[in-house]
Write an enzyme that holds these catalytic residues in place. Sequence first.
Site, short mmCIF file in Angstrom:
data_model
loop_
_atom_site.label_atom_id
_atom_site.label_comp_id
_atom_site.label_asym_id
_atom_site.label_seq_id
_atom_site.Cartn_x
_atom_site.Cartn_y
_atom_site.Cartn_z
N HIS A 17 0.85 -1.19 0.00
CA HIS A 17 0.00 0.00 0.00
C HIS A 17 0.88 1.23 0.00
O HIS A 17 1.93 1.25 0.64
CB HIS A 17 -0.92 0.01 1.23
CG HIS A 17 -2.06 0.97 1.10
ND1 HIS A 17 -1.94 2.30 1.38
CD2 HIS A 17 -3.33 0.77 0.67
CE1 HIS A 17 -3.10 2.89 1.15
NE2 HIS A 17 -3.96 2.00 0.72
N ASP A 74 -7.97 -5.06 -0.15
CA ASP A 74 -8.56 -5.60 -1.37
C ASP A 74 -8.26 -7.07 -1.58
O ASP A 74 -8.99 -7.76 -2.29
CB ASP A 74 -8.11 -4.77 -2.58
CG ASP A 74 -8.76 -3.41 -2.56
OD1 ASP A 74 -9.95 -3.36 -2.21
OD2 ASP A 74 -8.10 -2.42 -2.85
N1 CMC Z 1 4.51 -7.46 -5.13
C1 CMC Z 1 5.86 -7.49 -5.22
N2 CMC Z 1 6.67 -6.46 -4.93
C2 CMC Z 1 6.09 -5.31 -4.57
C3 CMC Z 1 4.68 -5.19 -4.45
C4 CMC Z 1 3.88 -6.31 -4.74
N3 CMC Z 1 2.56 -6.23 -4.64
N4 CMC Z 1 4.39 -3.93 -4.06
C5 CMC Z 1 5.55 -3.29 -3.94
N5 CMC Z 1 6.57 -4.12 -4.24
C6 CMC Z 1 8.01 -3.80 -4.16
C7 CMC Z 1 8.42 -2.93 -5.34
O1 CMC Z 1 8.91 -3.72 -6.40
C8 CMC Z 1 9.49 -2.07 -4.73
O2 CMC Z 1 10.68 -2.83 -4.68
P1 CMC Z 1 12.15 -2.07 -4.77
O3 CMC Z 1 12.21 -1.24 -3.53
O4 CMC Z 1 13.10 -3.21 -4.76
O5 CMC Z 1 12.12 -1.28 -6.02
C9 CMC Z 1 9.02 -1.86 -3.29
O6 CMC Z 1 8.19 -2.98 -2.99
C10 CMC Z 1 8.21 -0.57 -3.10
O7 CMC Z 1 7.20 -0.54 -4.08
P2 CMC Z 1 6.58 0.80 -4.67
O8 CMC Z 1 5.91 0.51 -5.96
O9 CMC Z 1 7.60 1.89 -4.64
O10 CMC Z 1 5.51 1.12 -3.58
P3 CMC Z 1 4.30 2.11 -3.76
O11 CMC Z 1 4.00 2.62 -2.40
O12 CMC Z 1 4.54 3.09 -4.83
O13 CMC Z 1 3.14 1.15 -4.30
C11 CMC Z 1 1.23 -0.21 -4.41
C12 CMC Z 1 2.07 0.74 -3.55
C13 CMC Z 1 -0.07 -0.52 -3.66
C14 CMC Z 1 0.84 0.49 -5.74
C15 CMC Z 1 2.05 -1.49 -4.67
O14 CMC Z 1 2.36 -2.11 -3.45
C16 CMC Z 1 1.33 -2.45 -5.60
O15 CMC Z 1 1.43 -2.32 -6.82
N6 CMC Z 1 0.55 -3.44 -5.02
C17 CMC Z 1 -0.22 -4.34 -5.82
C18 CMC Z 1 -1.53 -3.67 -6.27
C19 CMC Z 1 -2.53 -3.53 -5.13
O16 CMC Z 1 -2.84 -4.45 -4.41
N7 CMC Z 1 -3.09 -2.30 -5.02
C20 CMC Z 1 -4.15 -2.02 -4.01
C21 CMC Z 1 -3.73 -1.05 -2.98
S1 CMC Z 1 -4.93 -0.92 -1.66
C22 CMC Z 1 -6.26 -0.08 -2.37
C23 CMC Z 1 -6.51 1.32 -1.84
O17 CMC Z 1 -6.47 1.56 -0.63
O18 CMC Z 1 -6.78 2.22 -2.70
#
Ligand code: CMC
Length: 429
Positions: free
Chosen positions: A305, A363
């Site tokens: 998240h 989710d």
């Molecule tokens: N699976 C594998 N690796 C992950 C995941 C995941 N679901 N999420 C983040 N990472 C890794 C990412 O590769 C990165 O690694 P590194 O530091 O080595 O580059 C690190 O964790 C940080 O990720 P980020 O993309 O910079 O984190 P973010 O805060 O920008 O993204 C997120 C948050 C929710 C978009 C992401 O965790 C994701 O894509 N999750 C899967 C989609 C999902 O379930 N989304 C629903 C969110 S809850 C709904 C709401 O409240 O609106």
Amino acid sequence: MTQRTAILSIDGRSIELPILSGTLGPDVIDTRALGHHGLFTYDPGFLSTASCASDISFIDGDQGLLYYRGYPIEQLAEQSDFLEVSYLLLHGELPNEAQKRDFLAKVGKESMLHDQMGKFFQGFRRDSHPMAVMVGVVGAMSAFYRHSSDAFDPVQRQTAGLRLLAKVPTIAAWSYKYNEGEPFMYPQKRLNYAENFLYMMFATPCEEYLPNPILARALDRIFILHADHEQNASSSTVRVAGSSGANPFACIAAGIASLWGPLHGGANEATLKMLEEIGDVSRIGEYIKRAKDKTDSFRLMGFGHRVYKNMDPRAALMRQTCHEVLDELGLNDDPLFKLALELEKIALEDEYFIQKKLYPNVDFYSGIVMRAMGIPNSMFTAIFALARTVGWVAQWQEMISEPEHRIARPRQLYTGAQRRDFVPMEQRG
Ligand code: CMC
């Protein structure tokens, strides 16, 4: 107390900017005066920008806290119900007994749709995505309920909010019925909000339908947990759309459109698609490996998240509900749910996920719960929209009744061509 300020030093000039404190959360630098100095802030995606002041909900992502009007989400999910929470979000305080009775009666009375709206559904293709239908039909409410469309009239605002809260479940359920080619079912006053939604989704005129109380309670909890989440993309969209004085139904339709995006409300649907793709417990290892591989774009959907870097408090509550529902329906041994629970277990124990603080999010569990209830994937985001409607209405009401209310009109960092003269066609290369 003396006003704290931040000093911005630019080209030998010092600009003093007030620092504002809220009741909780980080302080903010009030940059409104920058425009008088010919300067703007640049913050695409609003990563460091508080777009408004709000009393409605509060998130602390590090500590894993979510409050609605100051009440922790755990207490509301365990001790309240969705309509009581809706009253709280709309009015700022929990209702007393008489206020609650009156509110429930008003919501019940407004839950039917204008009869002509049934015909409006017929214009859509049978296979339309429920969110496409919702954007259209909720927007069209402005044509059916013109006398509650004036955003600047406080009485009309109240009526519009109540109508949206009451009628959006009917619209969502009917979008499913339309897909299925089944007759629309009318809301029943004898049922509560969540029961009514299950009834309108699954009842038919041919036989009696009694909503399962455990499933209705689980759905009510999904509604509570999704009701508001401060200035997320769809709530900000509603505020921006509404800042021009646009009618409330069109503004909520804009919120639904924003929520539809896969980066926002679509994650529960994506989680189920991923589970179906994994297909079997024996393939989890392969997918966990892919999720960790930097050269592979695959991510475990339903994990991680942007704001919550500790467990999302909504996920903890939804996890409990998920187990209750699977137990109630005897689905613990169903291959898809077994797979989901095994994936959860492995990811929670895996060093990569622990280190990066990638917990299952709300989710992940809500998708599983809805699937277990027999709700098709395509309805997941529509149910999120149904639950978020009250949050959008509360945010819209707060924005438009703000004494300093102004139209939202951001500026930009222009990066295009500088002034140049028009070139006639014959001189172009
Ligand atoms: N699976 C594998 N690796 C992950 C995941 C995941 N679901 N999420 C983040 N990472 C890794 C990412 O590769 C990165 O690694 P590194 O530091 O080595 O580059 C690190 O964790 C940080 O990720 P980020 O993309 O910079 O984190 P973010 O805060 O920008 O993204 C997120 C948050 C929710 C978009 C992401 O965790 C994701 O894509 N999750 C899967 C989609 C999902 O379930 N989304 C629903 C969110 S809850 C709904 C709401 O409240 O609106």
